[in-house]
Design an enzyme around this catalytic site. Structure first.
Site, PDB file in Angstrom:
ATOM      1  N   GLU A 441       0.828  -1.212   0.000  1.00  0.00           N
ATOM      2  CA  GLU A 441       0.000   0.000   0.000  1.00  0.00           C
ATOM      3  C   GLU A 441       0.861   1.261   0.000  1.00  0.00           C
ATOM      4  O   GLU A 441       0.484   2.274  -0.581  1.00  0.00           O
ATOM      5  CB  GLU A 441      -0.966  -0.006   1.192  1.00  0.00           C
ATOM      6  CG  GLU A 441      -1.957  -1.165   1.204  1.00  0.00           C
ATOM      7  CD  GLU A 441      -2.735  -1.338  -0.097  1.00  0.00           C
ATOM      8  OE1 GLU A 441      -2.934  -0.337  -0.828  1.00  0.00           O
ATOM      9  OE2 GLU A 441      -3.150  -2.473  -0.398  1.00  0.00           O
ATOM     10  N   HIS A 447       3.491   6.446  -5.247  1.00  0.00           N
ATOM     11  CA  HIS A 447       3.201   6.713  -6.658  1.00  0.00           C
ATOM     12  C   HIS A 447       2.417   8.022  -6.765  1.00  0.00           C
ATOM     13  O   HIS A 447       2.635   8.831  -7.671  1.00  0.00           O
ATOM     14  CB  HIS A 447       2.401   5.556  -7.252  1.00  0.00           C
ATOM     15  CG  HIS A 447       2.337   5.557  -8.746  1.00  0.00           C
ATOM     16  ND1 HIS A 447       1.521   4.715  -9.459  1.00  0.00           N
ATOM     17  CD2 HIS A 447       2.978   6.306  -9.682  1.00  0.00           C
ATOM     18  CE1 HIS A 447       1.685   4.933 -10.755  1.00  0.00           C
ATOM     19  NE2 HIS A 447       2.556   5.904 -10.915  1.00  0.00           N
TER      20      HIS A 447
END
Length: 653
Positions: A441, A447
């Site tokens: 996660e 990202h």
């Protein structure tokens, strides 16, 4: 700088949302009626409005998932139709679409935004006749409501069940922390309560010695929310209708328009090839497991509810290892801090605790600094509780971009897990699987948080093709098996003793235990999802399709009562419809990138990691992932890297 996590009033939220949407409607009308066709005057303010709406609505959708109550449900369910109607109006605004077609952008990011906007308009039905546009709007609204119903049915069914065990011998041999978590006093007597919430369910399925109770729990879990059968039928009808209206043969073909994969044939070929590569080894793995259960407990009728239990026992015997041996070394606080230190070192950032409002006392917020400058914020909500949806996920909130007034915005995100909370006798201790989940996660989060694009629509995770969105998460999770990484935070919660080299070796050795069976399971889910959306299946046809796929992928026949599809929230409530294959598709990229960045001594190659941050993470959805990957490493990702990661076909077991 950052938004404060706060909702003034759940009662008035839908009304406030309506006011916000009406204000945005007015702005959109002004933009549409103007003679302007300049990117800065059309798409910049539209992206500002996207951010404004996300900032307002995300806290409610997040709260409904992590602090679910009648009040959040009511506000959420009243808001969904308003949002659906609004997005449908925009998607079918012909005048705005024609204005988009005329925009000439000079910057590369802006060109991608225009291209995506025009494509999305077409996929939303902007070219359809008026009556079909109205129908498309109805479909969007109904799909939103059905998705929410699916999720709510599953949550309600999960919370409605409990298994009360009274005899101590029926929890004998289980990890002490799991026993402590289950122990309750009831009418002056000590009992053990197990539920369908994942930490509790997995604890008994993996370690629970009473086979009858394992079967009971398994049956309860795999028969949850039978009312979702009707929900699934409705969802499939509407998705097929939507695809046909837009000129596609089926929903799978429609979905691929915004994906990295080129065709339905390419996806199915990829999945079947993967299954073929894993099949021989998987047969050996299941045969060894059945033989072990026969030798150990004289089990002739080995069943699905025996899998986790005997797999864990066999793993312990074969490697003299199980998760209970490492669990005392992975204290949640230390793992989180250690992971943040690793990300800091890998990507040249720092994390500082932030004293800001949150939705629950166990939430841990951090500010992120890069080159001494504030660059983002992340919230961790890691422990299971009754009001919280099961599973683990990352949710983006604010986005890095430059708005129409040239003001820079910083990103923020939530990482949500369902780890075992502290008990009376121990802090929150993580299984190694939990450590992997947290890294996964976090990969999604960075990202989004490390995005450096100026255009909101392609910054962070925005604009990233759905079938490669798992690449950064899977990339980071691979490091959670490396000894050099784990020893940084692996300390016994009572003695402070470092995790031993022997245990670290065993984590790595056992990583690919039954890896081929794991691949077949993922291929099964992926094939079921993708083929389910290639033509219209209804009622018993859905189960029949799953049964046909299982003839190849499932080496252990599932009980007739098993209705896996009723709990397949990824595709019916989570946006993965015709896209579950993404996990394996993206894993080719992540495995290839992992080997490119791996360093046996340090755990990672900092120079390569720097390139990964600059080319992959920072550029978000500004280019196709295959293009960014080639810019980074000068070549495309190799499928063989995935087989190497799992040691499929390798003698090195």
């Amino acid at each position: 700088m950052f938004q404060t996590f706060h909702i003034e009033s759940l009662d008035t939220f839908p009304k406030e949302l309506e006011t916000l949407l009406d204000r945005q409607r007015s702005t959109i009308e002004t933009i549409t009626k103007s003679r302007k066709t300049d990117y800065a005057e059309i798409l910049k303010p539209l992206q500002d409005m996207d951010e404004e709406l996300a900032l307002f609505f995300t806290p409610l959708s997040h709260l409904n998932a992590v602090m679910n109550s009648d009040a959040t449900q009511k506000a959420y369910e009243a808001s969904i139709p308003l949002l659906s109607k609004f997005s449908s109006e925009i998607a079918q605004n012909e005048a705005l679409f024609h204005k988009m077609e005329k925009i000439i952008a000079t910057e590369e990011e802006a060109q991608t935004v225009v291209r995506n906007e025009v494509r999305d308009f077409v996929l939303s039905g902007v070219k359809l006749p008026h009556d079909q546009k109205k129908r498309m709007e109805e479909i969007s609204l109904q799909l939103s409501e059905l998705s929410n119903s699916f999720s709510q049915n599953l949550l309600d069914a999960t919370n409605a069940y409990e298994l009360i065990i009274e005899d101590d011998k029926d929890v004998e041999g289980m990890p002490q922390s799991d026993i402590d978590a289950a122990r309750e006093e009831k009418e002056g007597k000590t009992v053990y309560r197990f539920t369908l919430q994942l930490p509790s369910y997995l604890a008994y399925m993996t370690y629970g010695p009473n086979r009858t109770y394992r079967e009971e729990l398994s049956k309860a879990y795999s028969t949850r929310a039978p009312q979702n059968a009707d929900v699934i039928d409705h969802i499939l009808v509407l998705k097929q209708e939507k695809a046909k209206m837009l000129g596609f043969d089926n929903y799978a073909q429609y979905a691929l328009e915004t994906r990295d994969a080129d065709s339905q044939e390419e996806v199915l070929s990829f999945l079947n090839d993967l299954a073929d590569a894993a099949l021989s080894q998987a047969k050996e793995e299941i045969s060894a497991l059945k033989s072990y259960a026969k030798e150990t407990d004289d089990i002739d009728d080995f069943n699905t509810y025996d899998m986790a239990y005997y797999s864990e026992k066999l793993k312990k015997e074969k490697f003299d290892f199980d998760d209970t041996m490492t669990k005392p070394y992975f204290e949640q606080e230390k793992v989180l801090r250690g992971m943040l230190d690793i990300v800091s070192e890998l990507f040249s950032v720092t994390f500082t605790s932030a004293d800001v409002p949150t939705w629950h006392h166990c939430v841990k917020p951090f500010d992120i600094y890069e080159n001494g400058m504030l660059s983002g914020r992340i919230y961790f909500d890691l422990e299971a509780r009754k009001e919280k949806r099961g599973g683990a996920w990352m949710n983006d909130w604010e986005t890095h971009f430059t708005d129409s007034r040239k003001k820079s915005h910083l990103p923020s995100a939530f990482v949500v897990c369902n780890f075992a909370p502290p008990s009376n006798t121990s802090p929150s201790l993580l299984r190694h699987d939990d450590v992997v989940t947290l890294f996964h996660e976090m990969g999604h989060a960075i990202h989004h948080l490390f995005g450096k694009c100026h255009e909101r629509s392609v910054s962070g995770i925005n604009g990233v093709a759905w079938d490669v969105v798992e690449f950064p998460s899977q990339f980071l999770e691979n490091f959670a098996y490396e000894a050099a990484i784990l020893k940084r935070f692996g300390f016994h919660y009572e003695t402070g003793e470092s995790i031993s080299e022997e245990l670290l070796s065993k984590i790595k050795e056992t990583k690919n235990f039954q890896a081929a069976l794991g691949i077949l399971r993922q291929v099964e889910f992926s094939l079921f999802d993708f083929q389910l959306h290639q033509k219209l299946y209804q009622g018993e046809e859905v189960q029949a399709l799953l049964d046909r796929i299982r003839e190849k992928t499932s080496l252990l026949k599932a009980p007739a009562y098993n209705k896996f599809q009723h709990g397949f929230a990824h595709i019916f409530a989570g946006g993965y419809a015709a896209g579950y294959y993404s996990y394996k598709w993206a894993e080719v990229l992540s495995a290839d990138a992992f080997f490119a960045c791996l360093d046996q001594k340090e755990g990672f190659n900092k120079e390569r990691a720097k390139g990964y941050k600059e080319y992959i993470l920072a550029k978000g959805g500004s280019k196709e992932m295959r293009e960014l990957y080639r810019e980074w490493l000068g070549r495309k990702a190799e499928v063989q890297s995935l087989l190497r990661l799992y040691e499929i076909g390798s003698q090195e077991k």
